[in-house]
Scaffold this motif. Structure first.
Motif, PDB file in Angstrom:
ATOM      1  N   GLY A 196       0.795  -1.212   0.000  1.00 56.43           N
ATOM      2  CA  GLY A 196       0.000   0.000   0.000  1.00 56.43           C
ATOM      3  C   GLY A 196       0.833   1.270   0.000  1.00 56.43           C
ATOM      4  N   ARG A 197       2.010   1.226   0.629  1.00 57.45           N
ATOM      5  CA  ARG A 197       2.868   2.413   0.717  1.00 57.45           C
ATOM      6  C   ARG A 197       3.903   2.490  -0.404  1.00 57.45           C
ATOM      7  NH1 ARG A 197       3.490   1.279   6.620  1.00 57.45           N
ATOM      8  NH2 ARG A 197       2.060   2.654   7.749  1.00 57.45           N
ATOM      9  N   ALA A 198       4.099   1.398  -1.135  1.00 56.63           N
ATOM     10  CA  ALA A 198       5.206   1.331  -2.095  1.00 56.63           C
ATOM     11  C   ALA A 198       5.153   2.457  -3.120  1.00 56.63           C
ATOM     12  CB  ALA A 198       5.199  -0.031  -2.794  1.00 56.63           C
ATOM     13  N   ASP A 199       4.024   2.578  -3.815  1.00 56.50           N
ATOM     14  CA  ASP A 199       3.931   3.600  -4.867  1.00 56.50           C
ATOM     15  C   ASP A 199       4.057   5.006  -4.288  1.00 56.50           C
ATOM     16  OD1 ASP A 199       3.637   1.662  -6.796  1.00 56.50           O
ATOM     17  OD2 ASP A 199       1.450   1.713  -6.760  1.00 56.50           O
ATOM     18  N   LYS A 200       3.478   5.214  -3.106  1.00 60.25           N
ATOM     19  CA  LYS A 200       3.555   6.541  -2.488  1.00 60.25           C
ATOM     20  C   LYS A 200       4.994   6.912  -2.157  1.00 60.25           C
ATOM     21  CE  LYS A 200       1.906   9.206   1.481  1.00 60.25           C
ATOM     22  NZ  LYS A 200       1.081   9.170   2.730  1.00 60.25           N
ATOM     23  N   VAL A 201       5.754   5.970  -1.602  1.00 63.67           N
ATOM     24  CA  VAL A 201       7.149   6.240  -1.228  1.00 63.67           C
ATOM     25  C   VAL A 201       7.998   6.462  -2.478  1.00 63.67           C
ATOM     26  CG1 VAL A 201       9.202   5.266  -0.137  1.00 63.67           C
ATOM     27  CG2 VAL A 201       6.971   5.006   0.953  1.00 63.67           C
ATOM     28  N   ILE A 202       7.840   5.588  -3.470  1.00 62.32           N
ATOM     29  CA  ILE A 202       8.658   5.692  -4.684  1.00 62.32           C
ATOM     30  C   ILE A 202       8.342   6.980  -5.444  1.00 62.32           C
ATOM     31  CG2 ILE A 202       9.135   4.638  -6.923  1.00 62.32           C
ATOM     32  CD1 ILE A 202       8.605   1.906  -5.598  1.00 62.32           C
ATOM     33  N   ASN A 203       7.068   7.237  -5.667  1.00 63.28           N
ATOM     34  CA  ASN A 203       6.692   8.456  -6.406  1.00 63.28           C
ATOM     35  C   ASN A 203       7.035   9.718  -5.621  1.00 63.28           C
ATOM     36  OD1 ASN A 203       5.646   6.908  -8.505  1.00 63.28           O
ATOM     37  ND2 ASN A 203       3.600   6.847  -7.617  1.00 63.28           N
ATOM     38  N   GLY A 204       6.911   9.639  -4.287  1.00 65.66           N
ATOM     39  CA  GLY A 204       7.266  10.796  -3.476  1.00 65.66           C
ATOM     40  C   GLY A 204       8.742  11.136  -3.568  1.00 65.66           C
ATOM     41  N   PHE A 205       9.586  10.119  -3.691  1.00 65.39           N
ATOM     42  CA  PHE A 205      11.014  10.370  -3.813  1.00 65.39           C
ATOM     43  C   PHE A 205      11.349  11.029  -5.151  1.00 65.39           C
ATOM     44  CE2 PHE A 205      15.282   9.092  -5.122  1.00 65.39           C
ATOM     45  CZ  PHE A 205      16.034   9.505  -4.031  1.00 65.39           C
ATOM     46  N   TRP A 206      10.761  10.500  -6.239  1.00 65.10           N
ATOM     47  CA  TRP A 206      11.122  11.013  -7.562  1.00 65.10           C
ATOM     48  C   TRP A 206      10.476  12.364  -7.870  1.00 65.10           C
ATOM     49  CZ3 TRP A 206      15.264   8.878  -8.694  1.00 65.10           C
ATOM     50  CH2 TRP A 206      15.479   7.509  -8.604  1.00 65.10           C
ATOM     51  N   THR A 207       9.335  12.643  -7.301  1.00 64.23           N
ATOM     52  CA  THR A 207       8.661  13.911  -7.590  1.00 64.23           C
ATOM     53  C   THR A 207       9.121  15.049  -6.681  1.00 64.23           C
ATOM     54  OG1 THR A 207       6.818  13.282  -6.131  1.00 64.23           O
ATOM     55  CG2 THR A 207       6.603  12.763  -8.483  1.00 64.23           C
ATOM     56  N   ASN A 208       9.890  14.744  -5.665  1.00 63.35           N
ATOM     57  CA  ASN A 208      10.380  15.793  -4.781  1.00 63.35           C
ATOM     58  C   ASN A 208      11.488  16.574  -5.484  1.00 63.35           C
ATOM     59  OD1 ASN A 208      11.537  17.263  -2.491  1.00 63.35           O
ATOM     60  ND2 ASN A 208      10.295  15.867  -1.246  1.00 63.35           N
ATOM     61  N   ASP A 234      15.192  17.142   0.832  1.00 62.35           N
ATOM     62  CA  ASP A 234      13.801  17.044   1.294  1.00 62.35           C
ATOM     63  C   ASP A 234      13.264  15.627   1.105  1.00 62.35           C
ATOM     64  OD1 ASP A 234      13.826  19.692   1.983  1.00 62.35           O
ATOM     65  OD2 ASP A 234      12.861  20.376   0.128  1.00 62.35           O
ATOM     66  N   ALA A 235      13.643  15.005  -0.010  1.00 57.47           N
ATOM     67  CA  ALA A 235      13.201  13.632  -0.262  1.00 57.47           C
ATOM     68  C   ALA A 235      13.762  12.683   0.791  1.00 57.47           C
ATOM     69  CB  ALA A 235      13.641  13.188  -1.656  1.00 57.47           C
ATOM     70  N   ILE A 236      15.009  12.880   1.171  1.00 57.39           N
ATOM     71  CA  ILE A 236      15.626  12.027   2.196  1.00 57.39           C
ATOM     72  C   ILE A 236      14.942  12.231   3.544  1.00 57.39           C
ATOM     73  CG2 ILE A 236      17.749  11.661   3.512  1.00 57.39           C
ATOM     74  CD1 ILE A 236      19.300  12.156   0.933  1.00 57.39           C
ATOM     75  N   ARG A 237      14.582  13.481   3.864  1.00 56.43           N
ATOM     76  CA  ARG A 237      13.889  13.736   5.126  1.00 56.43           C
ATOM     77  C   ARG A 237      12.510  13.059   5.144  1.00 56.43           C
ATOM     78  NH1 ARG A 237      16.735  18.784   5.084  1.00 56.43           N
ATOM     79  NH2 ARG A 237      15.197  19.686   3.644  1.00 56.43           N
ATOM     80  N   GLU A 238      11.846  13.044   3.997  1.00 53.37           N
ATOM     81  CA  GLU A 238      10.562  12.346   3.926  1.00 53.37           C
ATOM     82  C   GLU A 238      10.736  10.838   4.081  1.00 53.37           C
ATOM     83  OE1 GLU A 238       8.232  13.296   0.550  1.00 53.37           O
ATOM     84  OE2 GLU A 238       8.198  15.462   0.944  1.00 53.37           O
ATOM     85  N   LEU A 239      11.810  10.319   3.530  1.00 52.69           N
ATOM     86  CA  LEU A 239      12.089   8.888   3.688  1.00 52.69           C
ATOM     87  C   LEU A 239      12.372   8.543   5.141  1.00 52.69           C
ATOM     88  CD1 LEU A 239      14.384   8.218   0.584  1.00 52.69           C
ATOM     89  CD2 LEU A 239      11.986   7.576   0.847  1.00 52.69           C
ATOM     90  N   GLU A 240      13.081   9.416   5.834  1.00 53.14           N
ATOM     91  CA  GLU A 240      13.385   9.178   7.243  1.00 53.14           C
ATOM     92  C   GLU A 240      12.142   9.217   8.112  1.00 53.14           C
ATOM     93  OE1 GLU A 240      17.949  11.011   7.336  1.00 53.14           O
ATOM     94  OE2 GLU A 240      16.232  12.245   7.930  1.00 53.14           O
TER      95      GLU A 240
END
Length: 250
Positions: free
Chosen positions: A67-79, A84-90
């Motif tokens: 359920g979170r996979a697409d959100k995490v992957i797309n969130g990283f590439w669209t940031n 900022d992307a690394i902070r969201e991953l953390e």
């Protein structure tokens, strides 16, 4: 005068058999266990509860990961900003695997940069691309192994529970034969209890094994799809951190 011999009463025989059939239930099984019967029963109960625990736990975990996979992957590439992307991953939950893979890649880049700036031997022996590739391989292997938690137990339960139940079956039939040999009575009353015990143990073994086998096959299929996502994301991360840009159209 001839004396009339009483004819057998069919109704009485039917009643006797019906009463004997009542001794084939689960209550009779519990009250007539011997030492080996209790061992078989307890082992099957433990295996059943253990397999259901991992079935429920894995189902919840896999649903959350997918359920979170697409959100995490797309969130990283669209940031727009890597930091900022690394902070969201953390900020992702501790058990989220895609964020951990990306963070390991970012950590490898930072570590290699520090080693290069300090003139360390690490930078001389491994290039930036090789160092990132090594970190990503380790991260993917670690997260893949975590997804496999409980699968060994499910496979073990699925393959061994029918045979453990069969042991209880053989033991119950053995009791029936011993009882017949000792009493010389092969009536329904004599054999119903042990035969009922044997049938119930067979059913219990199958009841324990079937859900474990179905769940093992389901989770194997689900995990293969997640592994494919791991590999695709890891390749994109390698290209991004090694060259500074994501390679599109692969």
């Amino acid at each position: 005068m001839f004396q009339q011999t009483p004819s057998p009463n069919p109704a009485a025989g039917g009643t006797s058999n019906a009463e004997a059939m009542k001794s084939m239930g689960f209550d009779h099984l519990i009250h007539n266990f011997d030492f080996l019967g209790w061992i078989v029963f307890v082992v099957l109960v433990v295996m059943s509860f253990s397999s259901w625990y991992f079935i429920i736990a894995n189902a919840i975990r896999n649903a959350m990961v997918r359920g979170r996979a697409d959100k995490v992957i797309n969130g990283f590439w669209t940031n727009g900003s890597t930091q900022d992307a690394i902070r969201e991953l953390e900020a992702q939950p501790k058990g989220e695997p895609f964020s951990k893979i990306a963070l390991d890649a970012a950590s490898a880049v930072a570590h290699h940069q520090q080693a290069s700036a300090g003139g360390g031997r690490l930078a001389e022996s491994l290039s930036r691309s090789e160092f990132i590739d090594r970190a990503l391989r380790q991260a993917v292997a670690r997260e893949s192994l975590r997804l496999e938690g409980g699968l060994t137990l499910l496979a073990t339960v699925g393959s061994s529970a029918p045979f453990i139940g069969l042991l209880g079956t053989v033991w119950g039939i053995y009791h029936a034969l011993i009882k017949i040999s000792a009493t010389g009575n092969a009536s329904m009353e004599a054999v119903a209890g042990p035969v009922g015990e044997a049938l119930i143990m067979t059913a219990f073994g199958l009841f324990t094994a079937i859900p474990a086998v179905l769940a093992y096959n389901f989770f194997n299929r689900s995990n293969r799809l997640t592994y494919a996502q791991f590999d695709e994301f890891a390749h994109d991360l390698h290209d991004f951190f090694a060259t500074g840009a994501r390679v599109e159209g692969k």
